[in-house]
Design a protein around this motif. Sequence first.
Motif, PDB file in Angstrom:
ATOM      1  N   VAL A  95       0.758  -1.248   0.013  1.00  7.37           N
ATOM      2  CA  VAL A  95      -0.099   0.029   0.058  1.00  7.37           C
ATOM      3  C   VAL A  95       0.668   1.138  -0.017  1.00  7.37           C
ATOM      4  CG1 VAL A  95      -1.503   1.435   1.342  1.00  7.37           C
ATOM      5  CG2 VAL A  95      -1.987  -1.155   0.890  1.00  7.37           C
ATOM      6  N   ALA A  96       1.941   1.120   0.907  1.00  6.65           N
ATOM      7  CA  ALA A  96       2.983   2.429   0.751  1.00  6.65           C
ATOM      8  C   ALA A  96       3.688   2.681  -0.379  1.00  6.65           C
ATOM      9  CB  ALA A  96       3.906   2.099   2.093  1.00  6.65           C
ATOM     10  N   ARG A  97       4.019   1.708  -0.918  1.00 12.85           N
ATOM     11  CA  ARG A  97       4.733   1.561  -2.340  1.00 12.85           C
ATOM     12  C   ARG A  97       3.873   1.986  -3.566  1.00 12.85           C
ATOM     13  NH1 ARG A  97       7.471  -4.031  -1.054  1.00 12.85           N
ATOM     14  NH2 ARG A  97       9.293  -3.297  -0.163  1.00 12.85           N
ATOM     15  N   PHE A  98       2.550   1.438  -3.523  1.00 18.38           N
ATOM     16  CA  PHE A  98       1.578   2.027  -4.483  1.00 18.38           C
ATOM     17  C   PHE A  98       1.294   3.514  -4.425  1.00 18.38           C
ATOM     18  CE2 PHE A  98      -1.982   1.495  -7.335  1.00 18.38           C
ATOM     19  CZ  PHE A  98      -2.998   2.711  -6.959  1.00 18.38           C
ATOM     20  N   TRP A  99       0.951   3.776  -3.411  1.00 18.85           N
ATOM     21  CA  TRP A  99       0.615   5.492  -3.189  1.00 18.85           C
ATOM     22  C   TRP A  99       1.749   6.434  -3.378  1.00 18.85           C
ATOM     23  CZ3 TRP A  99      -4.035   6.962  -3.996  1.00 18.85           C
ATOM     24  CH2 TRP A  99      -4.925   6.120  -3.800  1.00 18.85           C
ATOM     25  N   ALA A 100       2.846   5.718  -2.999  1.00 16.81           N
ATOM     26  CA  ALA A 100       4.173   6.652  -3.079  1.00 16.81           C
ATOM     27  C   ALA A 100       4.539   6.804  -4.896  1.00 16.81           C
ATOM     28  CB  ALA A 100       5.625   5.927  -2.683  1.00 16.81           C
ATOM     29  N   ALA A 101       4.257   5.602  -5.699  1.00 15.50           N
ATOM     30  CA  ALA A 101       4.396   5.497  -6.958  1.00 15.50           C
ATOM     31  C   ALA A 101       3.337   6.461  -7.537  1.00 15.50           C
ATOM     32  CB  ALA A 101       4.068   4.223  -7.557  1.00 15.50           C
ATOM     33  N   TYR A 102       2.199   6.496  -7.054  1.00 13.32           N
ATOM     34  CA  TYR A 102       1.100   7.385  -7.449  1.00 13.32           C
ATOM     35  C   TYR A 102       1.453   8.861  -7.326  1.00 13.32           C
ATOM     36  CZ  TYR A 102      -3.317   9.836  -7.436  1.00 13.32           C
ATOM     37  OH  TYR A 102      -4.341  10.968  -7.758  1.00 13.32           O
ATOM     38  N   ILE A 103       1.982   9.352  -6.103  1.00 19.04           N
ATOM     39  CA  ILE A 103       2.428  10.800  -6.135  1.00 19.04           C
ATOM     40  C   ILE A 103       3.363  10.952  -7.250  1.00 19.04           C
ATOM     41  CG2 ILE A 103       3.841  12.027  -4.680  1.00 19.04           C
ATOM     42  CD1 ILE A 103       0.978  11.614  -3.456  1.00 19.04           C
ATOM     43  N   ASP A 104       4.302  10.088  -7.385  1.00 19.78           N
ATOM     44  CA  ASP A 104       5.372  10.597  -8.380  1.00 19.78           C
ATOM     45  C   ASP A 104       4.627  10.270  -9.884  1.00 19.78           C
ATOM     46  OD1 ASP A 104       8.637   9.006  -7.045  1.00 19.78           O
ATOM     47  OD2 ASP A 104       7.427  10.982  -6.946  1.00 19.78           O
ATOM     48  N   ASP A 105       3.928   9.255 -10.157  1.00 18.20           N
ATOM     49  CA  ASP A 105       3.403   9.048 -11.667  1.00 18.20           C
ATOM     50  C   ASP A 105       2.303  10.105 -12.014  1.00 18.20           C
ATOM     51  OD1 ASP A 105       4.058   5.574 -11.629  1.00 18.20           O
ATOM     52  OD2 ASP A 105       5.343   7.065 -11.650  1.00 18.20           O
ATOM     53  N   TRP A 107       0.561  12.656  -9.429  1.00 21.08           N
ATOM     54  CA  TRP A 107       0.183  13.800  -8.720  1.00 21.08           C
ATOM     55  C   TRP A 107       0.967  14.837  -9.129  1.00 21.08           C
ATOM     56  CZ3 TRP A 107       1.942  16.885  -4.712  1.00 21.08           C
ATOM     57  CH2 TRP A 107       0.810  17.888  -4.175  1.00 21.08           C
ATOM     58  N   PHE A 108       2.461  14.427  -8.937  1.00 21.51           N
ATOM     59  CA  PHE A 108       3.628  15.614  -9.058  1.00 21.51           C
ATOM     60  C   PHE A 108       3.602  16.113 -10.507  1.00 21.51           C
ATOM     61  CE2 PHE A 108       6.819  18.162  -8.340  1.00 21.51           C
ATOM     62  CZ  PHE A 108       7.863  17.808  -9.034  1.00 21.51           C
ATOM     63  N   PRO A 109       3.492  15.306 -11.429  1.00 23.76           N
ATOM     64  CA  PRO A 109       3.467  15.825 -12.818  1.00 23.76           C
ATOM     65  C   PRO A 109       2.289  16.996 -13.019  1.00 23.76           C
ATOM     66  CG  PRO A 109       3.656  13.447 -12.868  1.00 23.76           C
ATOM     67  CD  PRO A 109       3.455  13.695 -11.420  1.00 23.76           C
ATOM     68  N   ALA A 110       1.201  16.628 -12.291  1.00 20.85           N
ATOM     69  CA  ALA A 110       0.117  17.766 -12.407  1.00 20.85           C
ATOM     70  C   ALA A 110       0.590  18.964 -11.827  1.00 20.85           C
ATOM     71  CB  ALA A 110      -1.195  17.280 -11.666  1.00 20.85           C
ATOM     72  N   MET A 111       1.070  18.710 -10.634  1.00 24.68           N
ATOM     73  CA  MET A 111       1.661  20.209  -9.979  1.00 24.68           C
ATOM     74  C   MET A 111       2.722  20.667 -11.032  1.00 24.68           C
ATOM     75  SD  MET A 111       2.586  20.858  -6.005  1.00 24.68           S
ATOM     76  CE  MET A 111       4.069  20.053  -5.838  1.00 24.68           C
ATOM     77  N   LYS A 112       3.595  20.056 -11.387  1.00 24.46           N
ATOM     78  CA  LYS A 112       4.620  20.566 -12.343  1.00 24.46           C
ATOM     79  C   LYS A 112       4.318  21.293 -13.356  1.00 24.46           C
ATOM     80  CE  LYS A 112       9.122  18.834 -13.942  1.00 24.46           C
ATOM     81  NZ  LYS A 112       9.665  17.762 -13.956  1.00 24.46           N
ATOM     82  N   GLY A 113       3.189  20.725 -14.077  1.00 28.15           N
ATOM     83  CA  GLY A 113       2.623  21.263 -15.313  1.00 28.15           C
ATOM     84  C   GLY A 113       1.909  22.531 -15.214  1.00 28.15           C
ATOM     85  N   LEU A 114       1.327  22.875 -13.739  1.00 29.08           N
ATOM     86  CA  LEU A 114       0.567  24.090 -13.584  1.00 29.08           C
ATOM     87  C   LEU A 114       1.057  25.236 -14.065  1.00 29.08           C
ATOM     88  CD1 LEU A 114      -2.361  23.946 -12.337  1.00 29.08           C
ATOM     89  CD2 LEU A 114      -1.367  24.675 -10.134  1.00 29.08           C
ATOM     90  N   PRO A 115       2.459  25.813 -13.486  1.00 35.18           N
ATOM     91  CA  PRO A 115       2.702  27.048 -14.092  1.00 35.18           C
ATOM     92  C   PRO A 115       2.947  27.170 -15.644  1.00 35.18           C
ATOM     93  CG  PRO A 115       4.448  25.778 -12.607  1.00 35.18           C
ATOM     94  CD  PRO A 115       3.427  24.982 -12.754  1.00 35.18           C
ATOM     95  N   THR A 116       3.114  26.222 -16.391  1.00 35.58           N
ATOM     96  CA  THR A 116       3.506  26.284 -17.757  1.00 35.58           C
ATOM     97  C   THR A 116       2.080  25.759 -18.695  1.00 35.58           C
ATOM     98  OG1 THR A 116       4.425  24.183 -17.710  1.00 35.58           O
ATOM     99  CG2 THR A 116       5.666  26.235 -17.872  1.00 35.58           C
ATOM    100  N   ALA A 117       0.881  25.523 -17.938  1.00 36.27           N
ATOM    101  CA  ALA A 117      -0.336  25.397 -18.595  1.00 36.27           C
ATOM    102  C   ALA A 117      -0.877  26.014 -19.473  1.00 36.27           C
ATOM    103  CB  ALA A 117      -1.414  24.966 -17.414  1.00 36.27           C
ATOM    104  N   ALA A 125      -7.940  21.322 -15.958  1.00 36.03           N
ATOM    105  CA  ALA A 125      -7.641  19.803 -15.839  1.00 36.03           C
ATOM    106  C   ALA A 125      -6.675  19.434 -14.801  1.00 36.03           C
ATOM    107  CB  ALA A 125      -7.490  19.041 -17.207  1.00 36.03           C
ATOM    108  N   LEU A 126      -5.605  20.103 -14.793  1.00 38.62           N
ATOM    109  CA  LEU A 126      -4.394  19.772 -13.980  1.00 38.62           C
ATOM    110  C   LEU A 126      -5.013  20.068 -12.343  1.00 38.62           C
ATOM    111  CD1 LEU A 126      -1.505  21.392 -15.755  1.00 38.62           C
ATOM    112  CD2 LEU A 126      -1.866  18.896 -15.448  1.00 38.62           C
TER     113      LEU A 126
END
Lengths: 228, 219
Positions: A95-105, A107-117, A125-126
């Motif tokens: 469960v810990a590994r799954f959610w850690a991977a979810y954050i990387d795969d 959640w974070f890409p959405a946050m990273k993409g926000l300033p250049t949306a 959408a982001l």
Amino acid sequence: MASGDVKLIGAWASPFVLRARVALNIKAIDYQFIQEQLGAKSQLLLESNPVYKKIPVLIHEDKPICESLIIVQYIDEAWSSGPSILPTDPYDRTVARFWAAYIDDKWFPAMKGLPTAKGDEERKALLEQLGQGLTHMEEVYVKSSQGKAFFGGDKIGLLDIAFGSFLGWLRVTEKLDGVKLLDKVKTPGLVKWSESFCSSPAVKDVLPETDKLAEFAKIVRAKLRGSS
Amino acid sequence: MAEEVILLDFWCSPYGARVRIALAEKGVKYEYREEDLDDKSSLLLEMNPVYKMIPVLIHNGRPVCESLIAVEYIDEVWRGQFPLLPSDPYERAKAKFWGDFIEKKVHEPGKKTWKKKGAEQEEAKKEFIESLKLLEGELGDKPFFGGDTLGFVDIALIPFYTWFYSYEICGHFSIEAECPKFAAWAKRCMQKESVSKSLPDRQKVYGYVLELKKILGIE
């Protein structure tokens, strides 16, 4: 218990590097922090991580370990007598590994993409994706913390580290992009958790200050806009 | 306690095949359930609400999603005689690194060798072959990435081999010519029953790729 020479190649602003630093602090490991300069990768980095040429790289007795979540799990296994970072039960570990991977795969890409949306549609959408992710994480937090401070219960665990490392950048996004991500109404558990995480001994001295990160973010964003 | 193990899967998914091979290596009895990806079962949607994707391993009613996380879980639960991951922390970290590499640097460019054309396809082929060469370096003189027996990296990688045939035809190149060591490794893996019984026929996969190309409007 492992000992020996420990080096961490990193940079103060990187959330991925922060993961390794928190893990090393949890295990009370002495290490040499080698700060990379932005825009000029060192020979040591290029030799230690020839595949991706990215930080963080942990070098333990001259052996390089790359990829932040792999580094955290390595630290947990190599220094097994210190406080454990992963739970002992195989399903809880999953469960810990799954959610850690979810954050990387996801959640974070959405946050990273926000300033250049590009445009309102993409931004919307982001933000939706970020919001959905935080709703998931709130549920996971309530379930796995069992009323205690962290995702890992009484102590910081893998998922605390994986998600908590982005709190600095989350606060920068709130500040610079005028969005409210952590909310006392929608994500009360996460609000409390973020305070516990950021103030914990393993984190507080290595967590970059939000203002400093925001200044850094402005410089990086200006560069990105200039080059697109 | 009676174990209940169910695998929600799709016949030509390399991700599903990873889990099938791991279960076979451990001798775990399980129920295989084929999913119709155009009409996903309510069980799949309930067990993997985040991604709604296969494979999902359901162990005593609890879902494990994401193929390599499932392989690691299988290794930890059914310890037995055949470990899939090494016991040394550094070797484990290395195995996980290469497992992750396969997704980023083998599968990603590999997909483009049949989905793209022209310069994009050529670029993808180049990246794909470079990645296989890096893996050949990591393999060295060992028969398998896991040493004498199949390990985590072998299991992570070999399922994509049944798709490589399609990449070769669509991309007009030969993996055996470019990476003979890799081709030899693949043949060794295919001789293992846990692998050969878990993987679909590559011609059938090619037929599926042709169907996908039609749907996606790719010549």
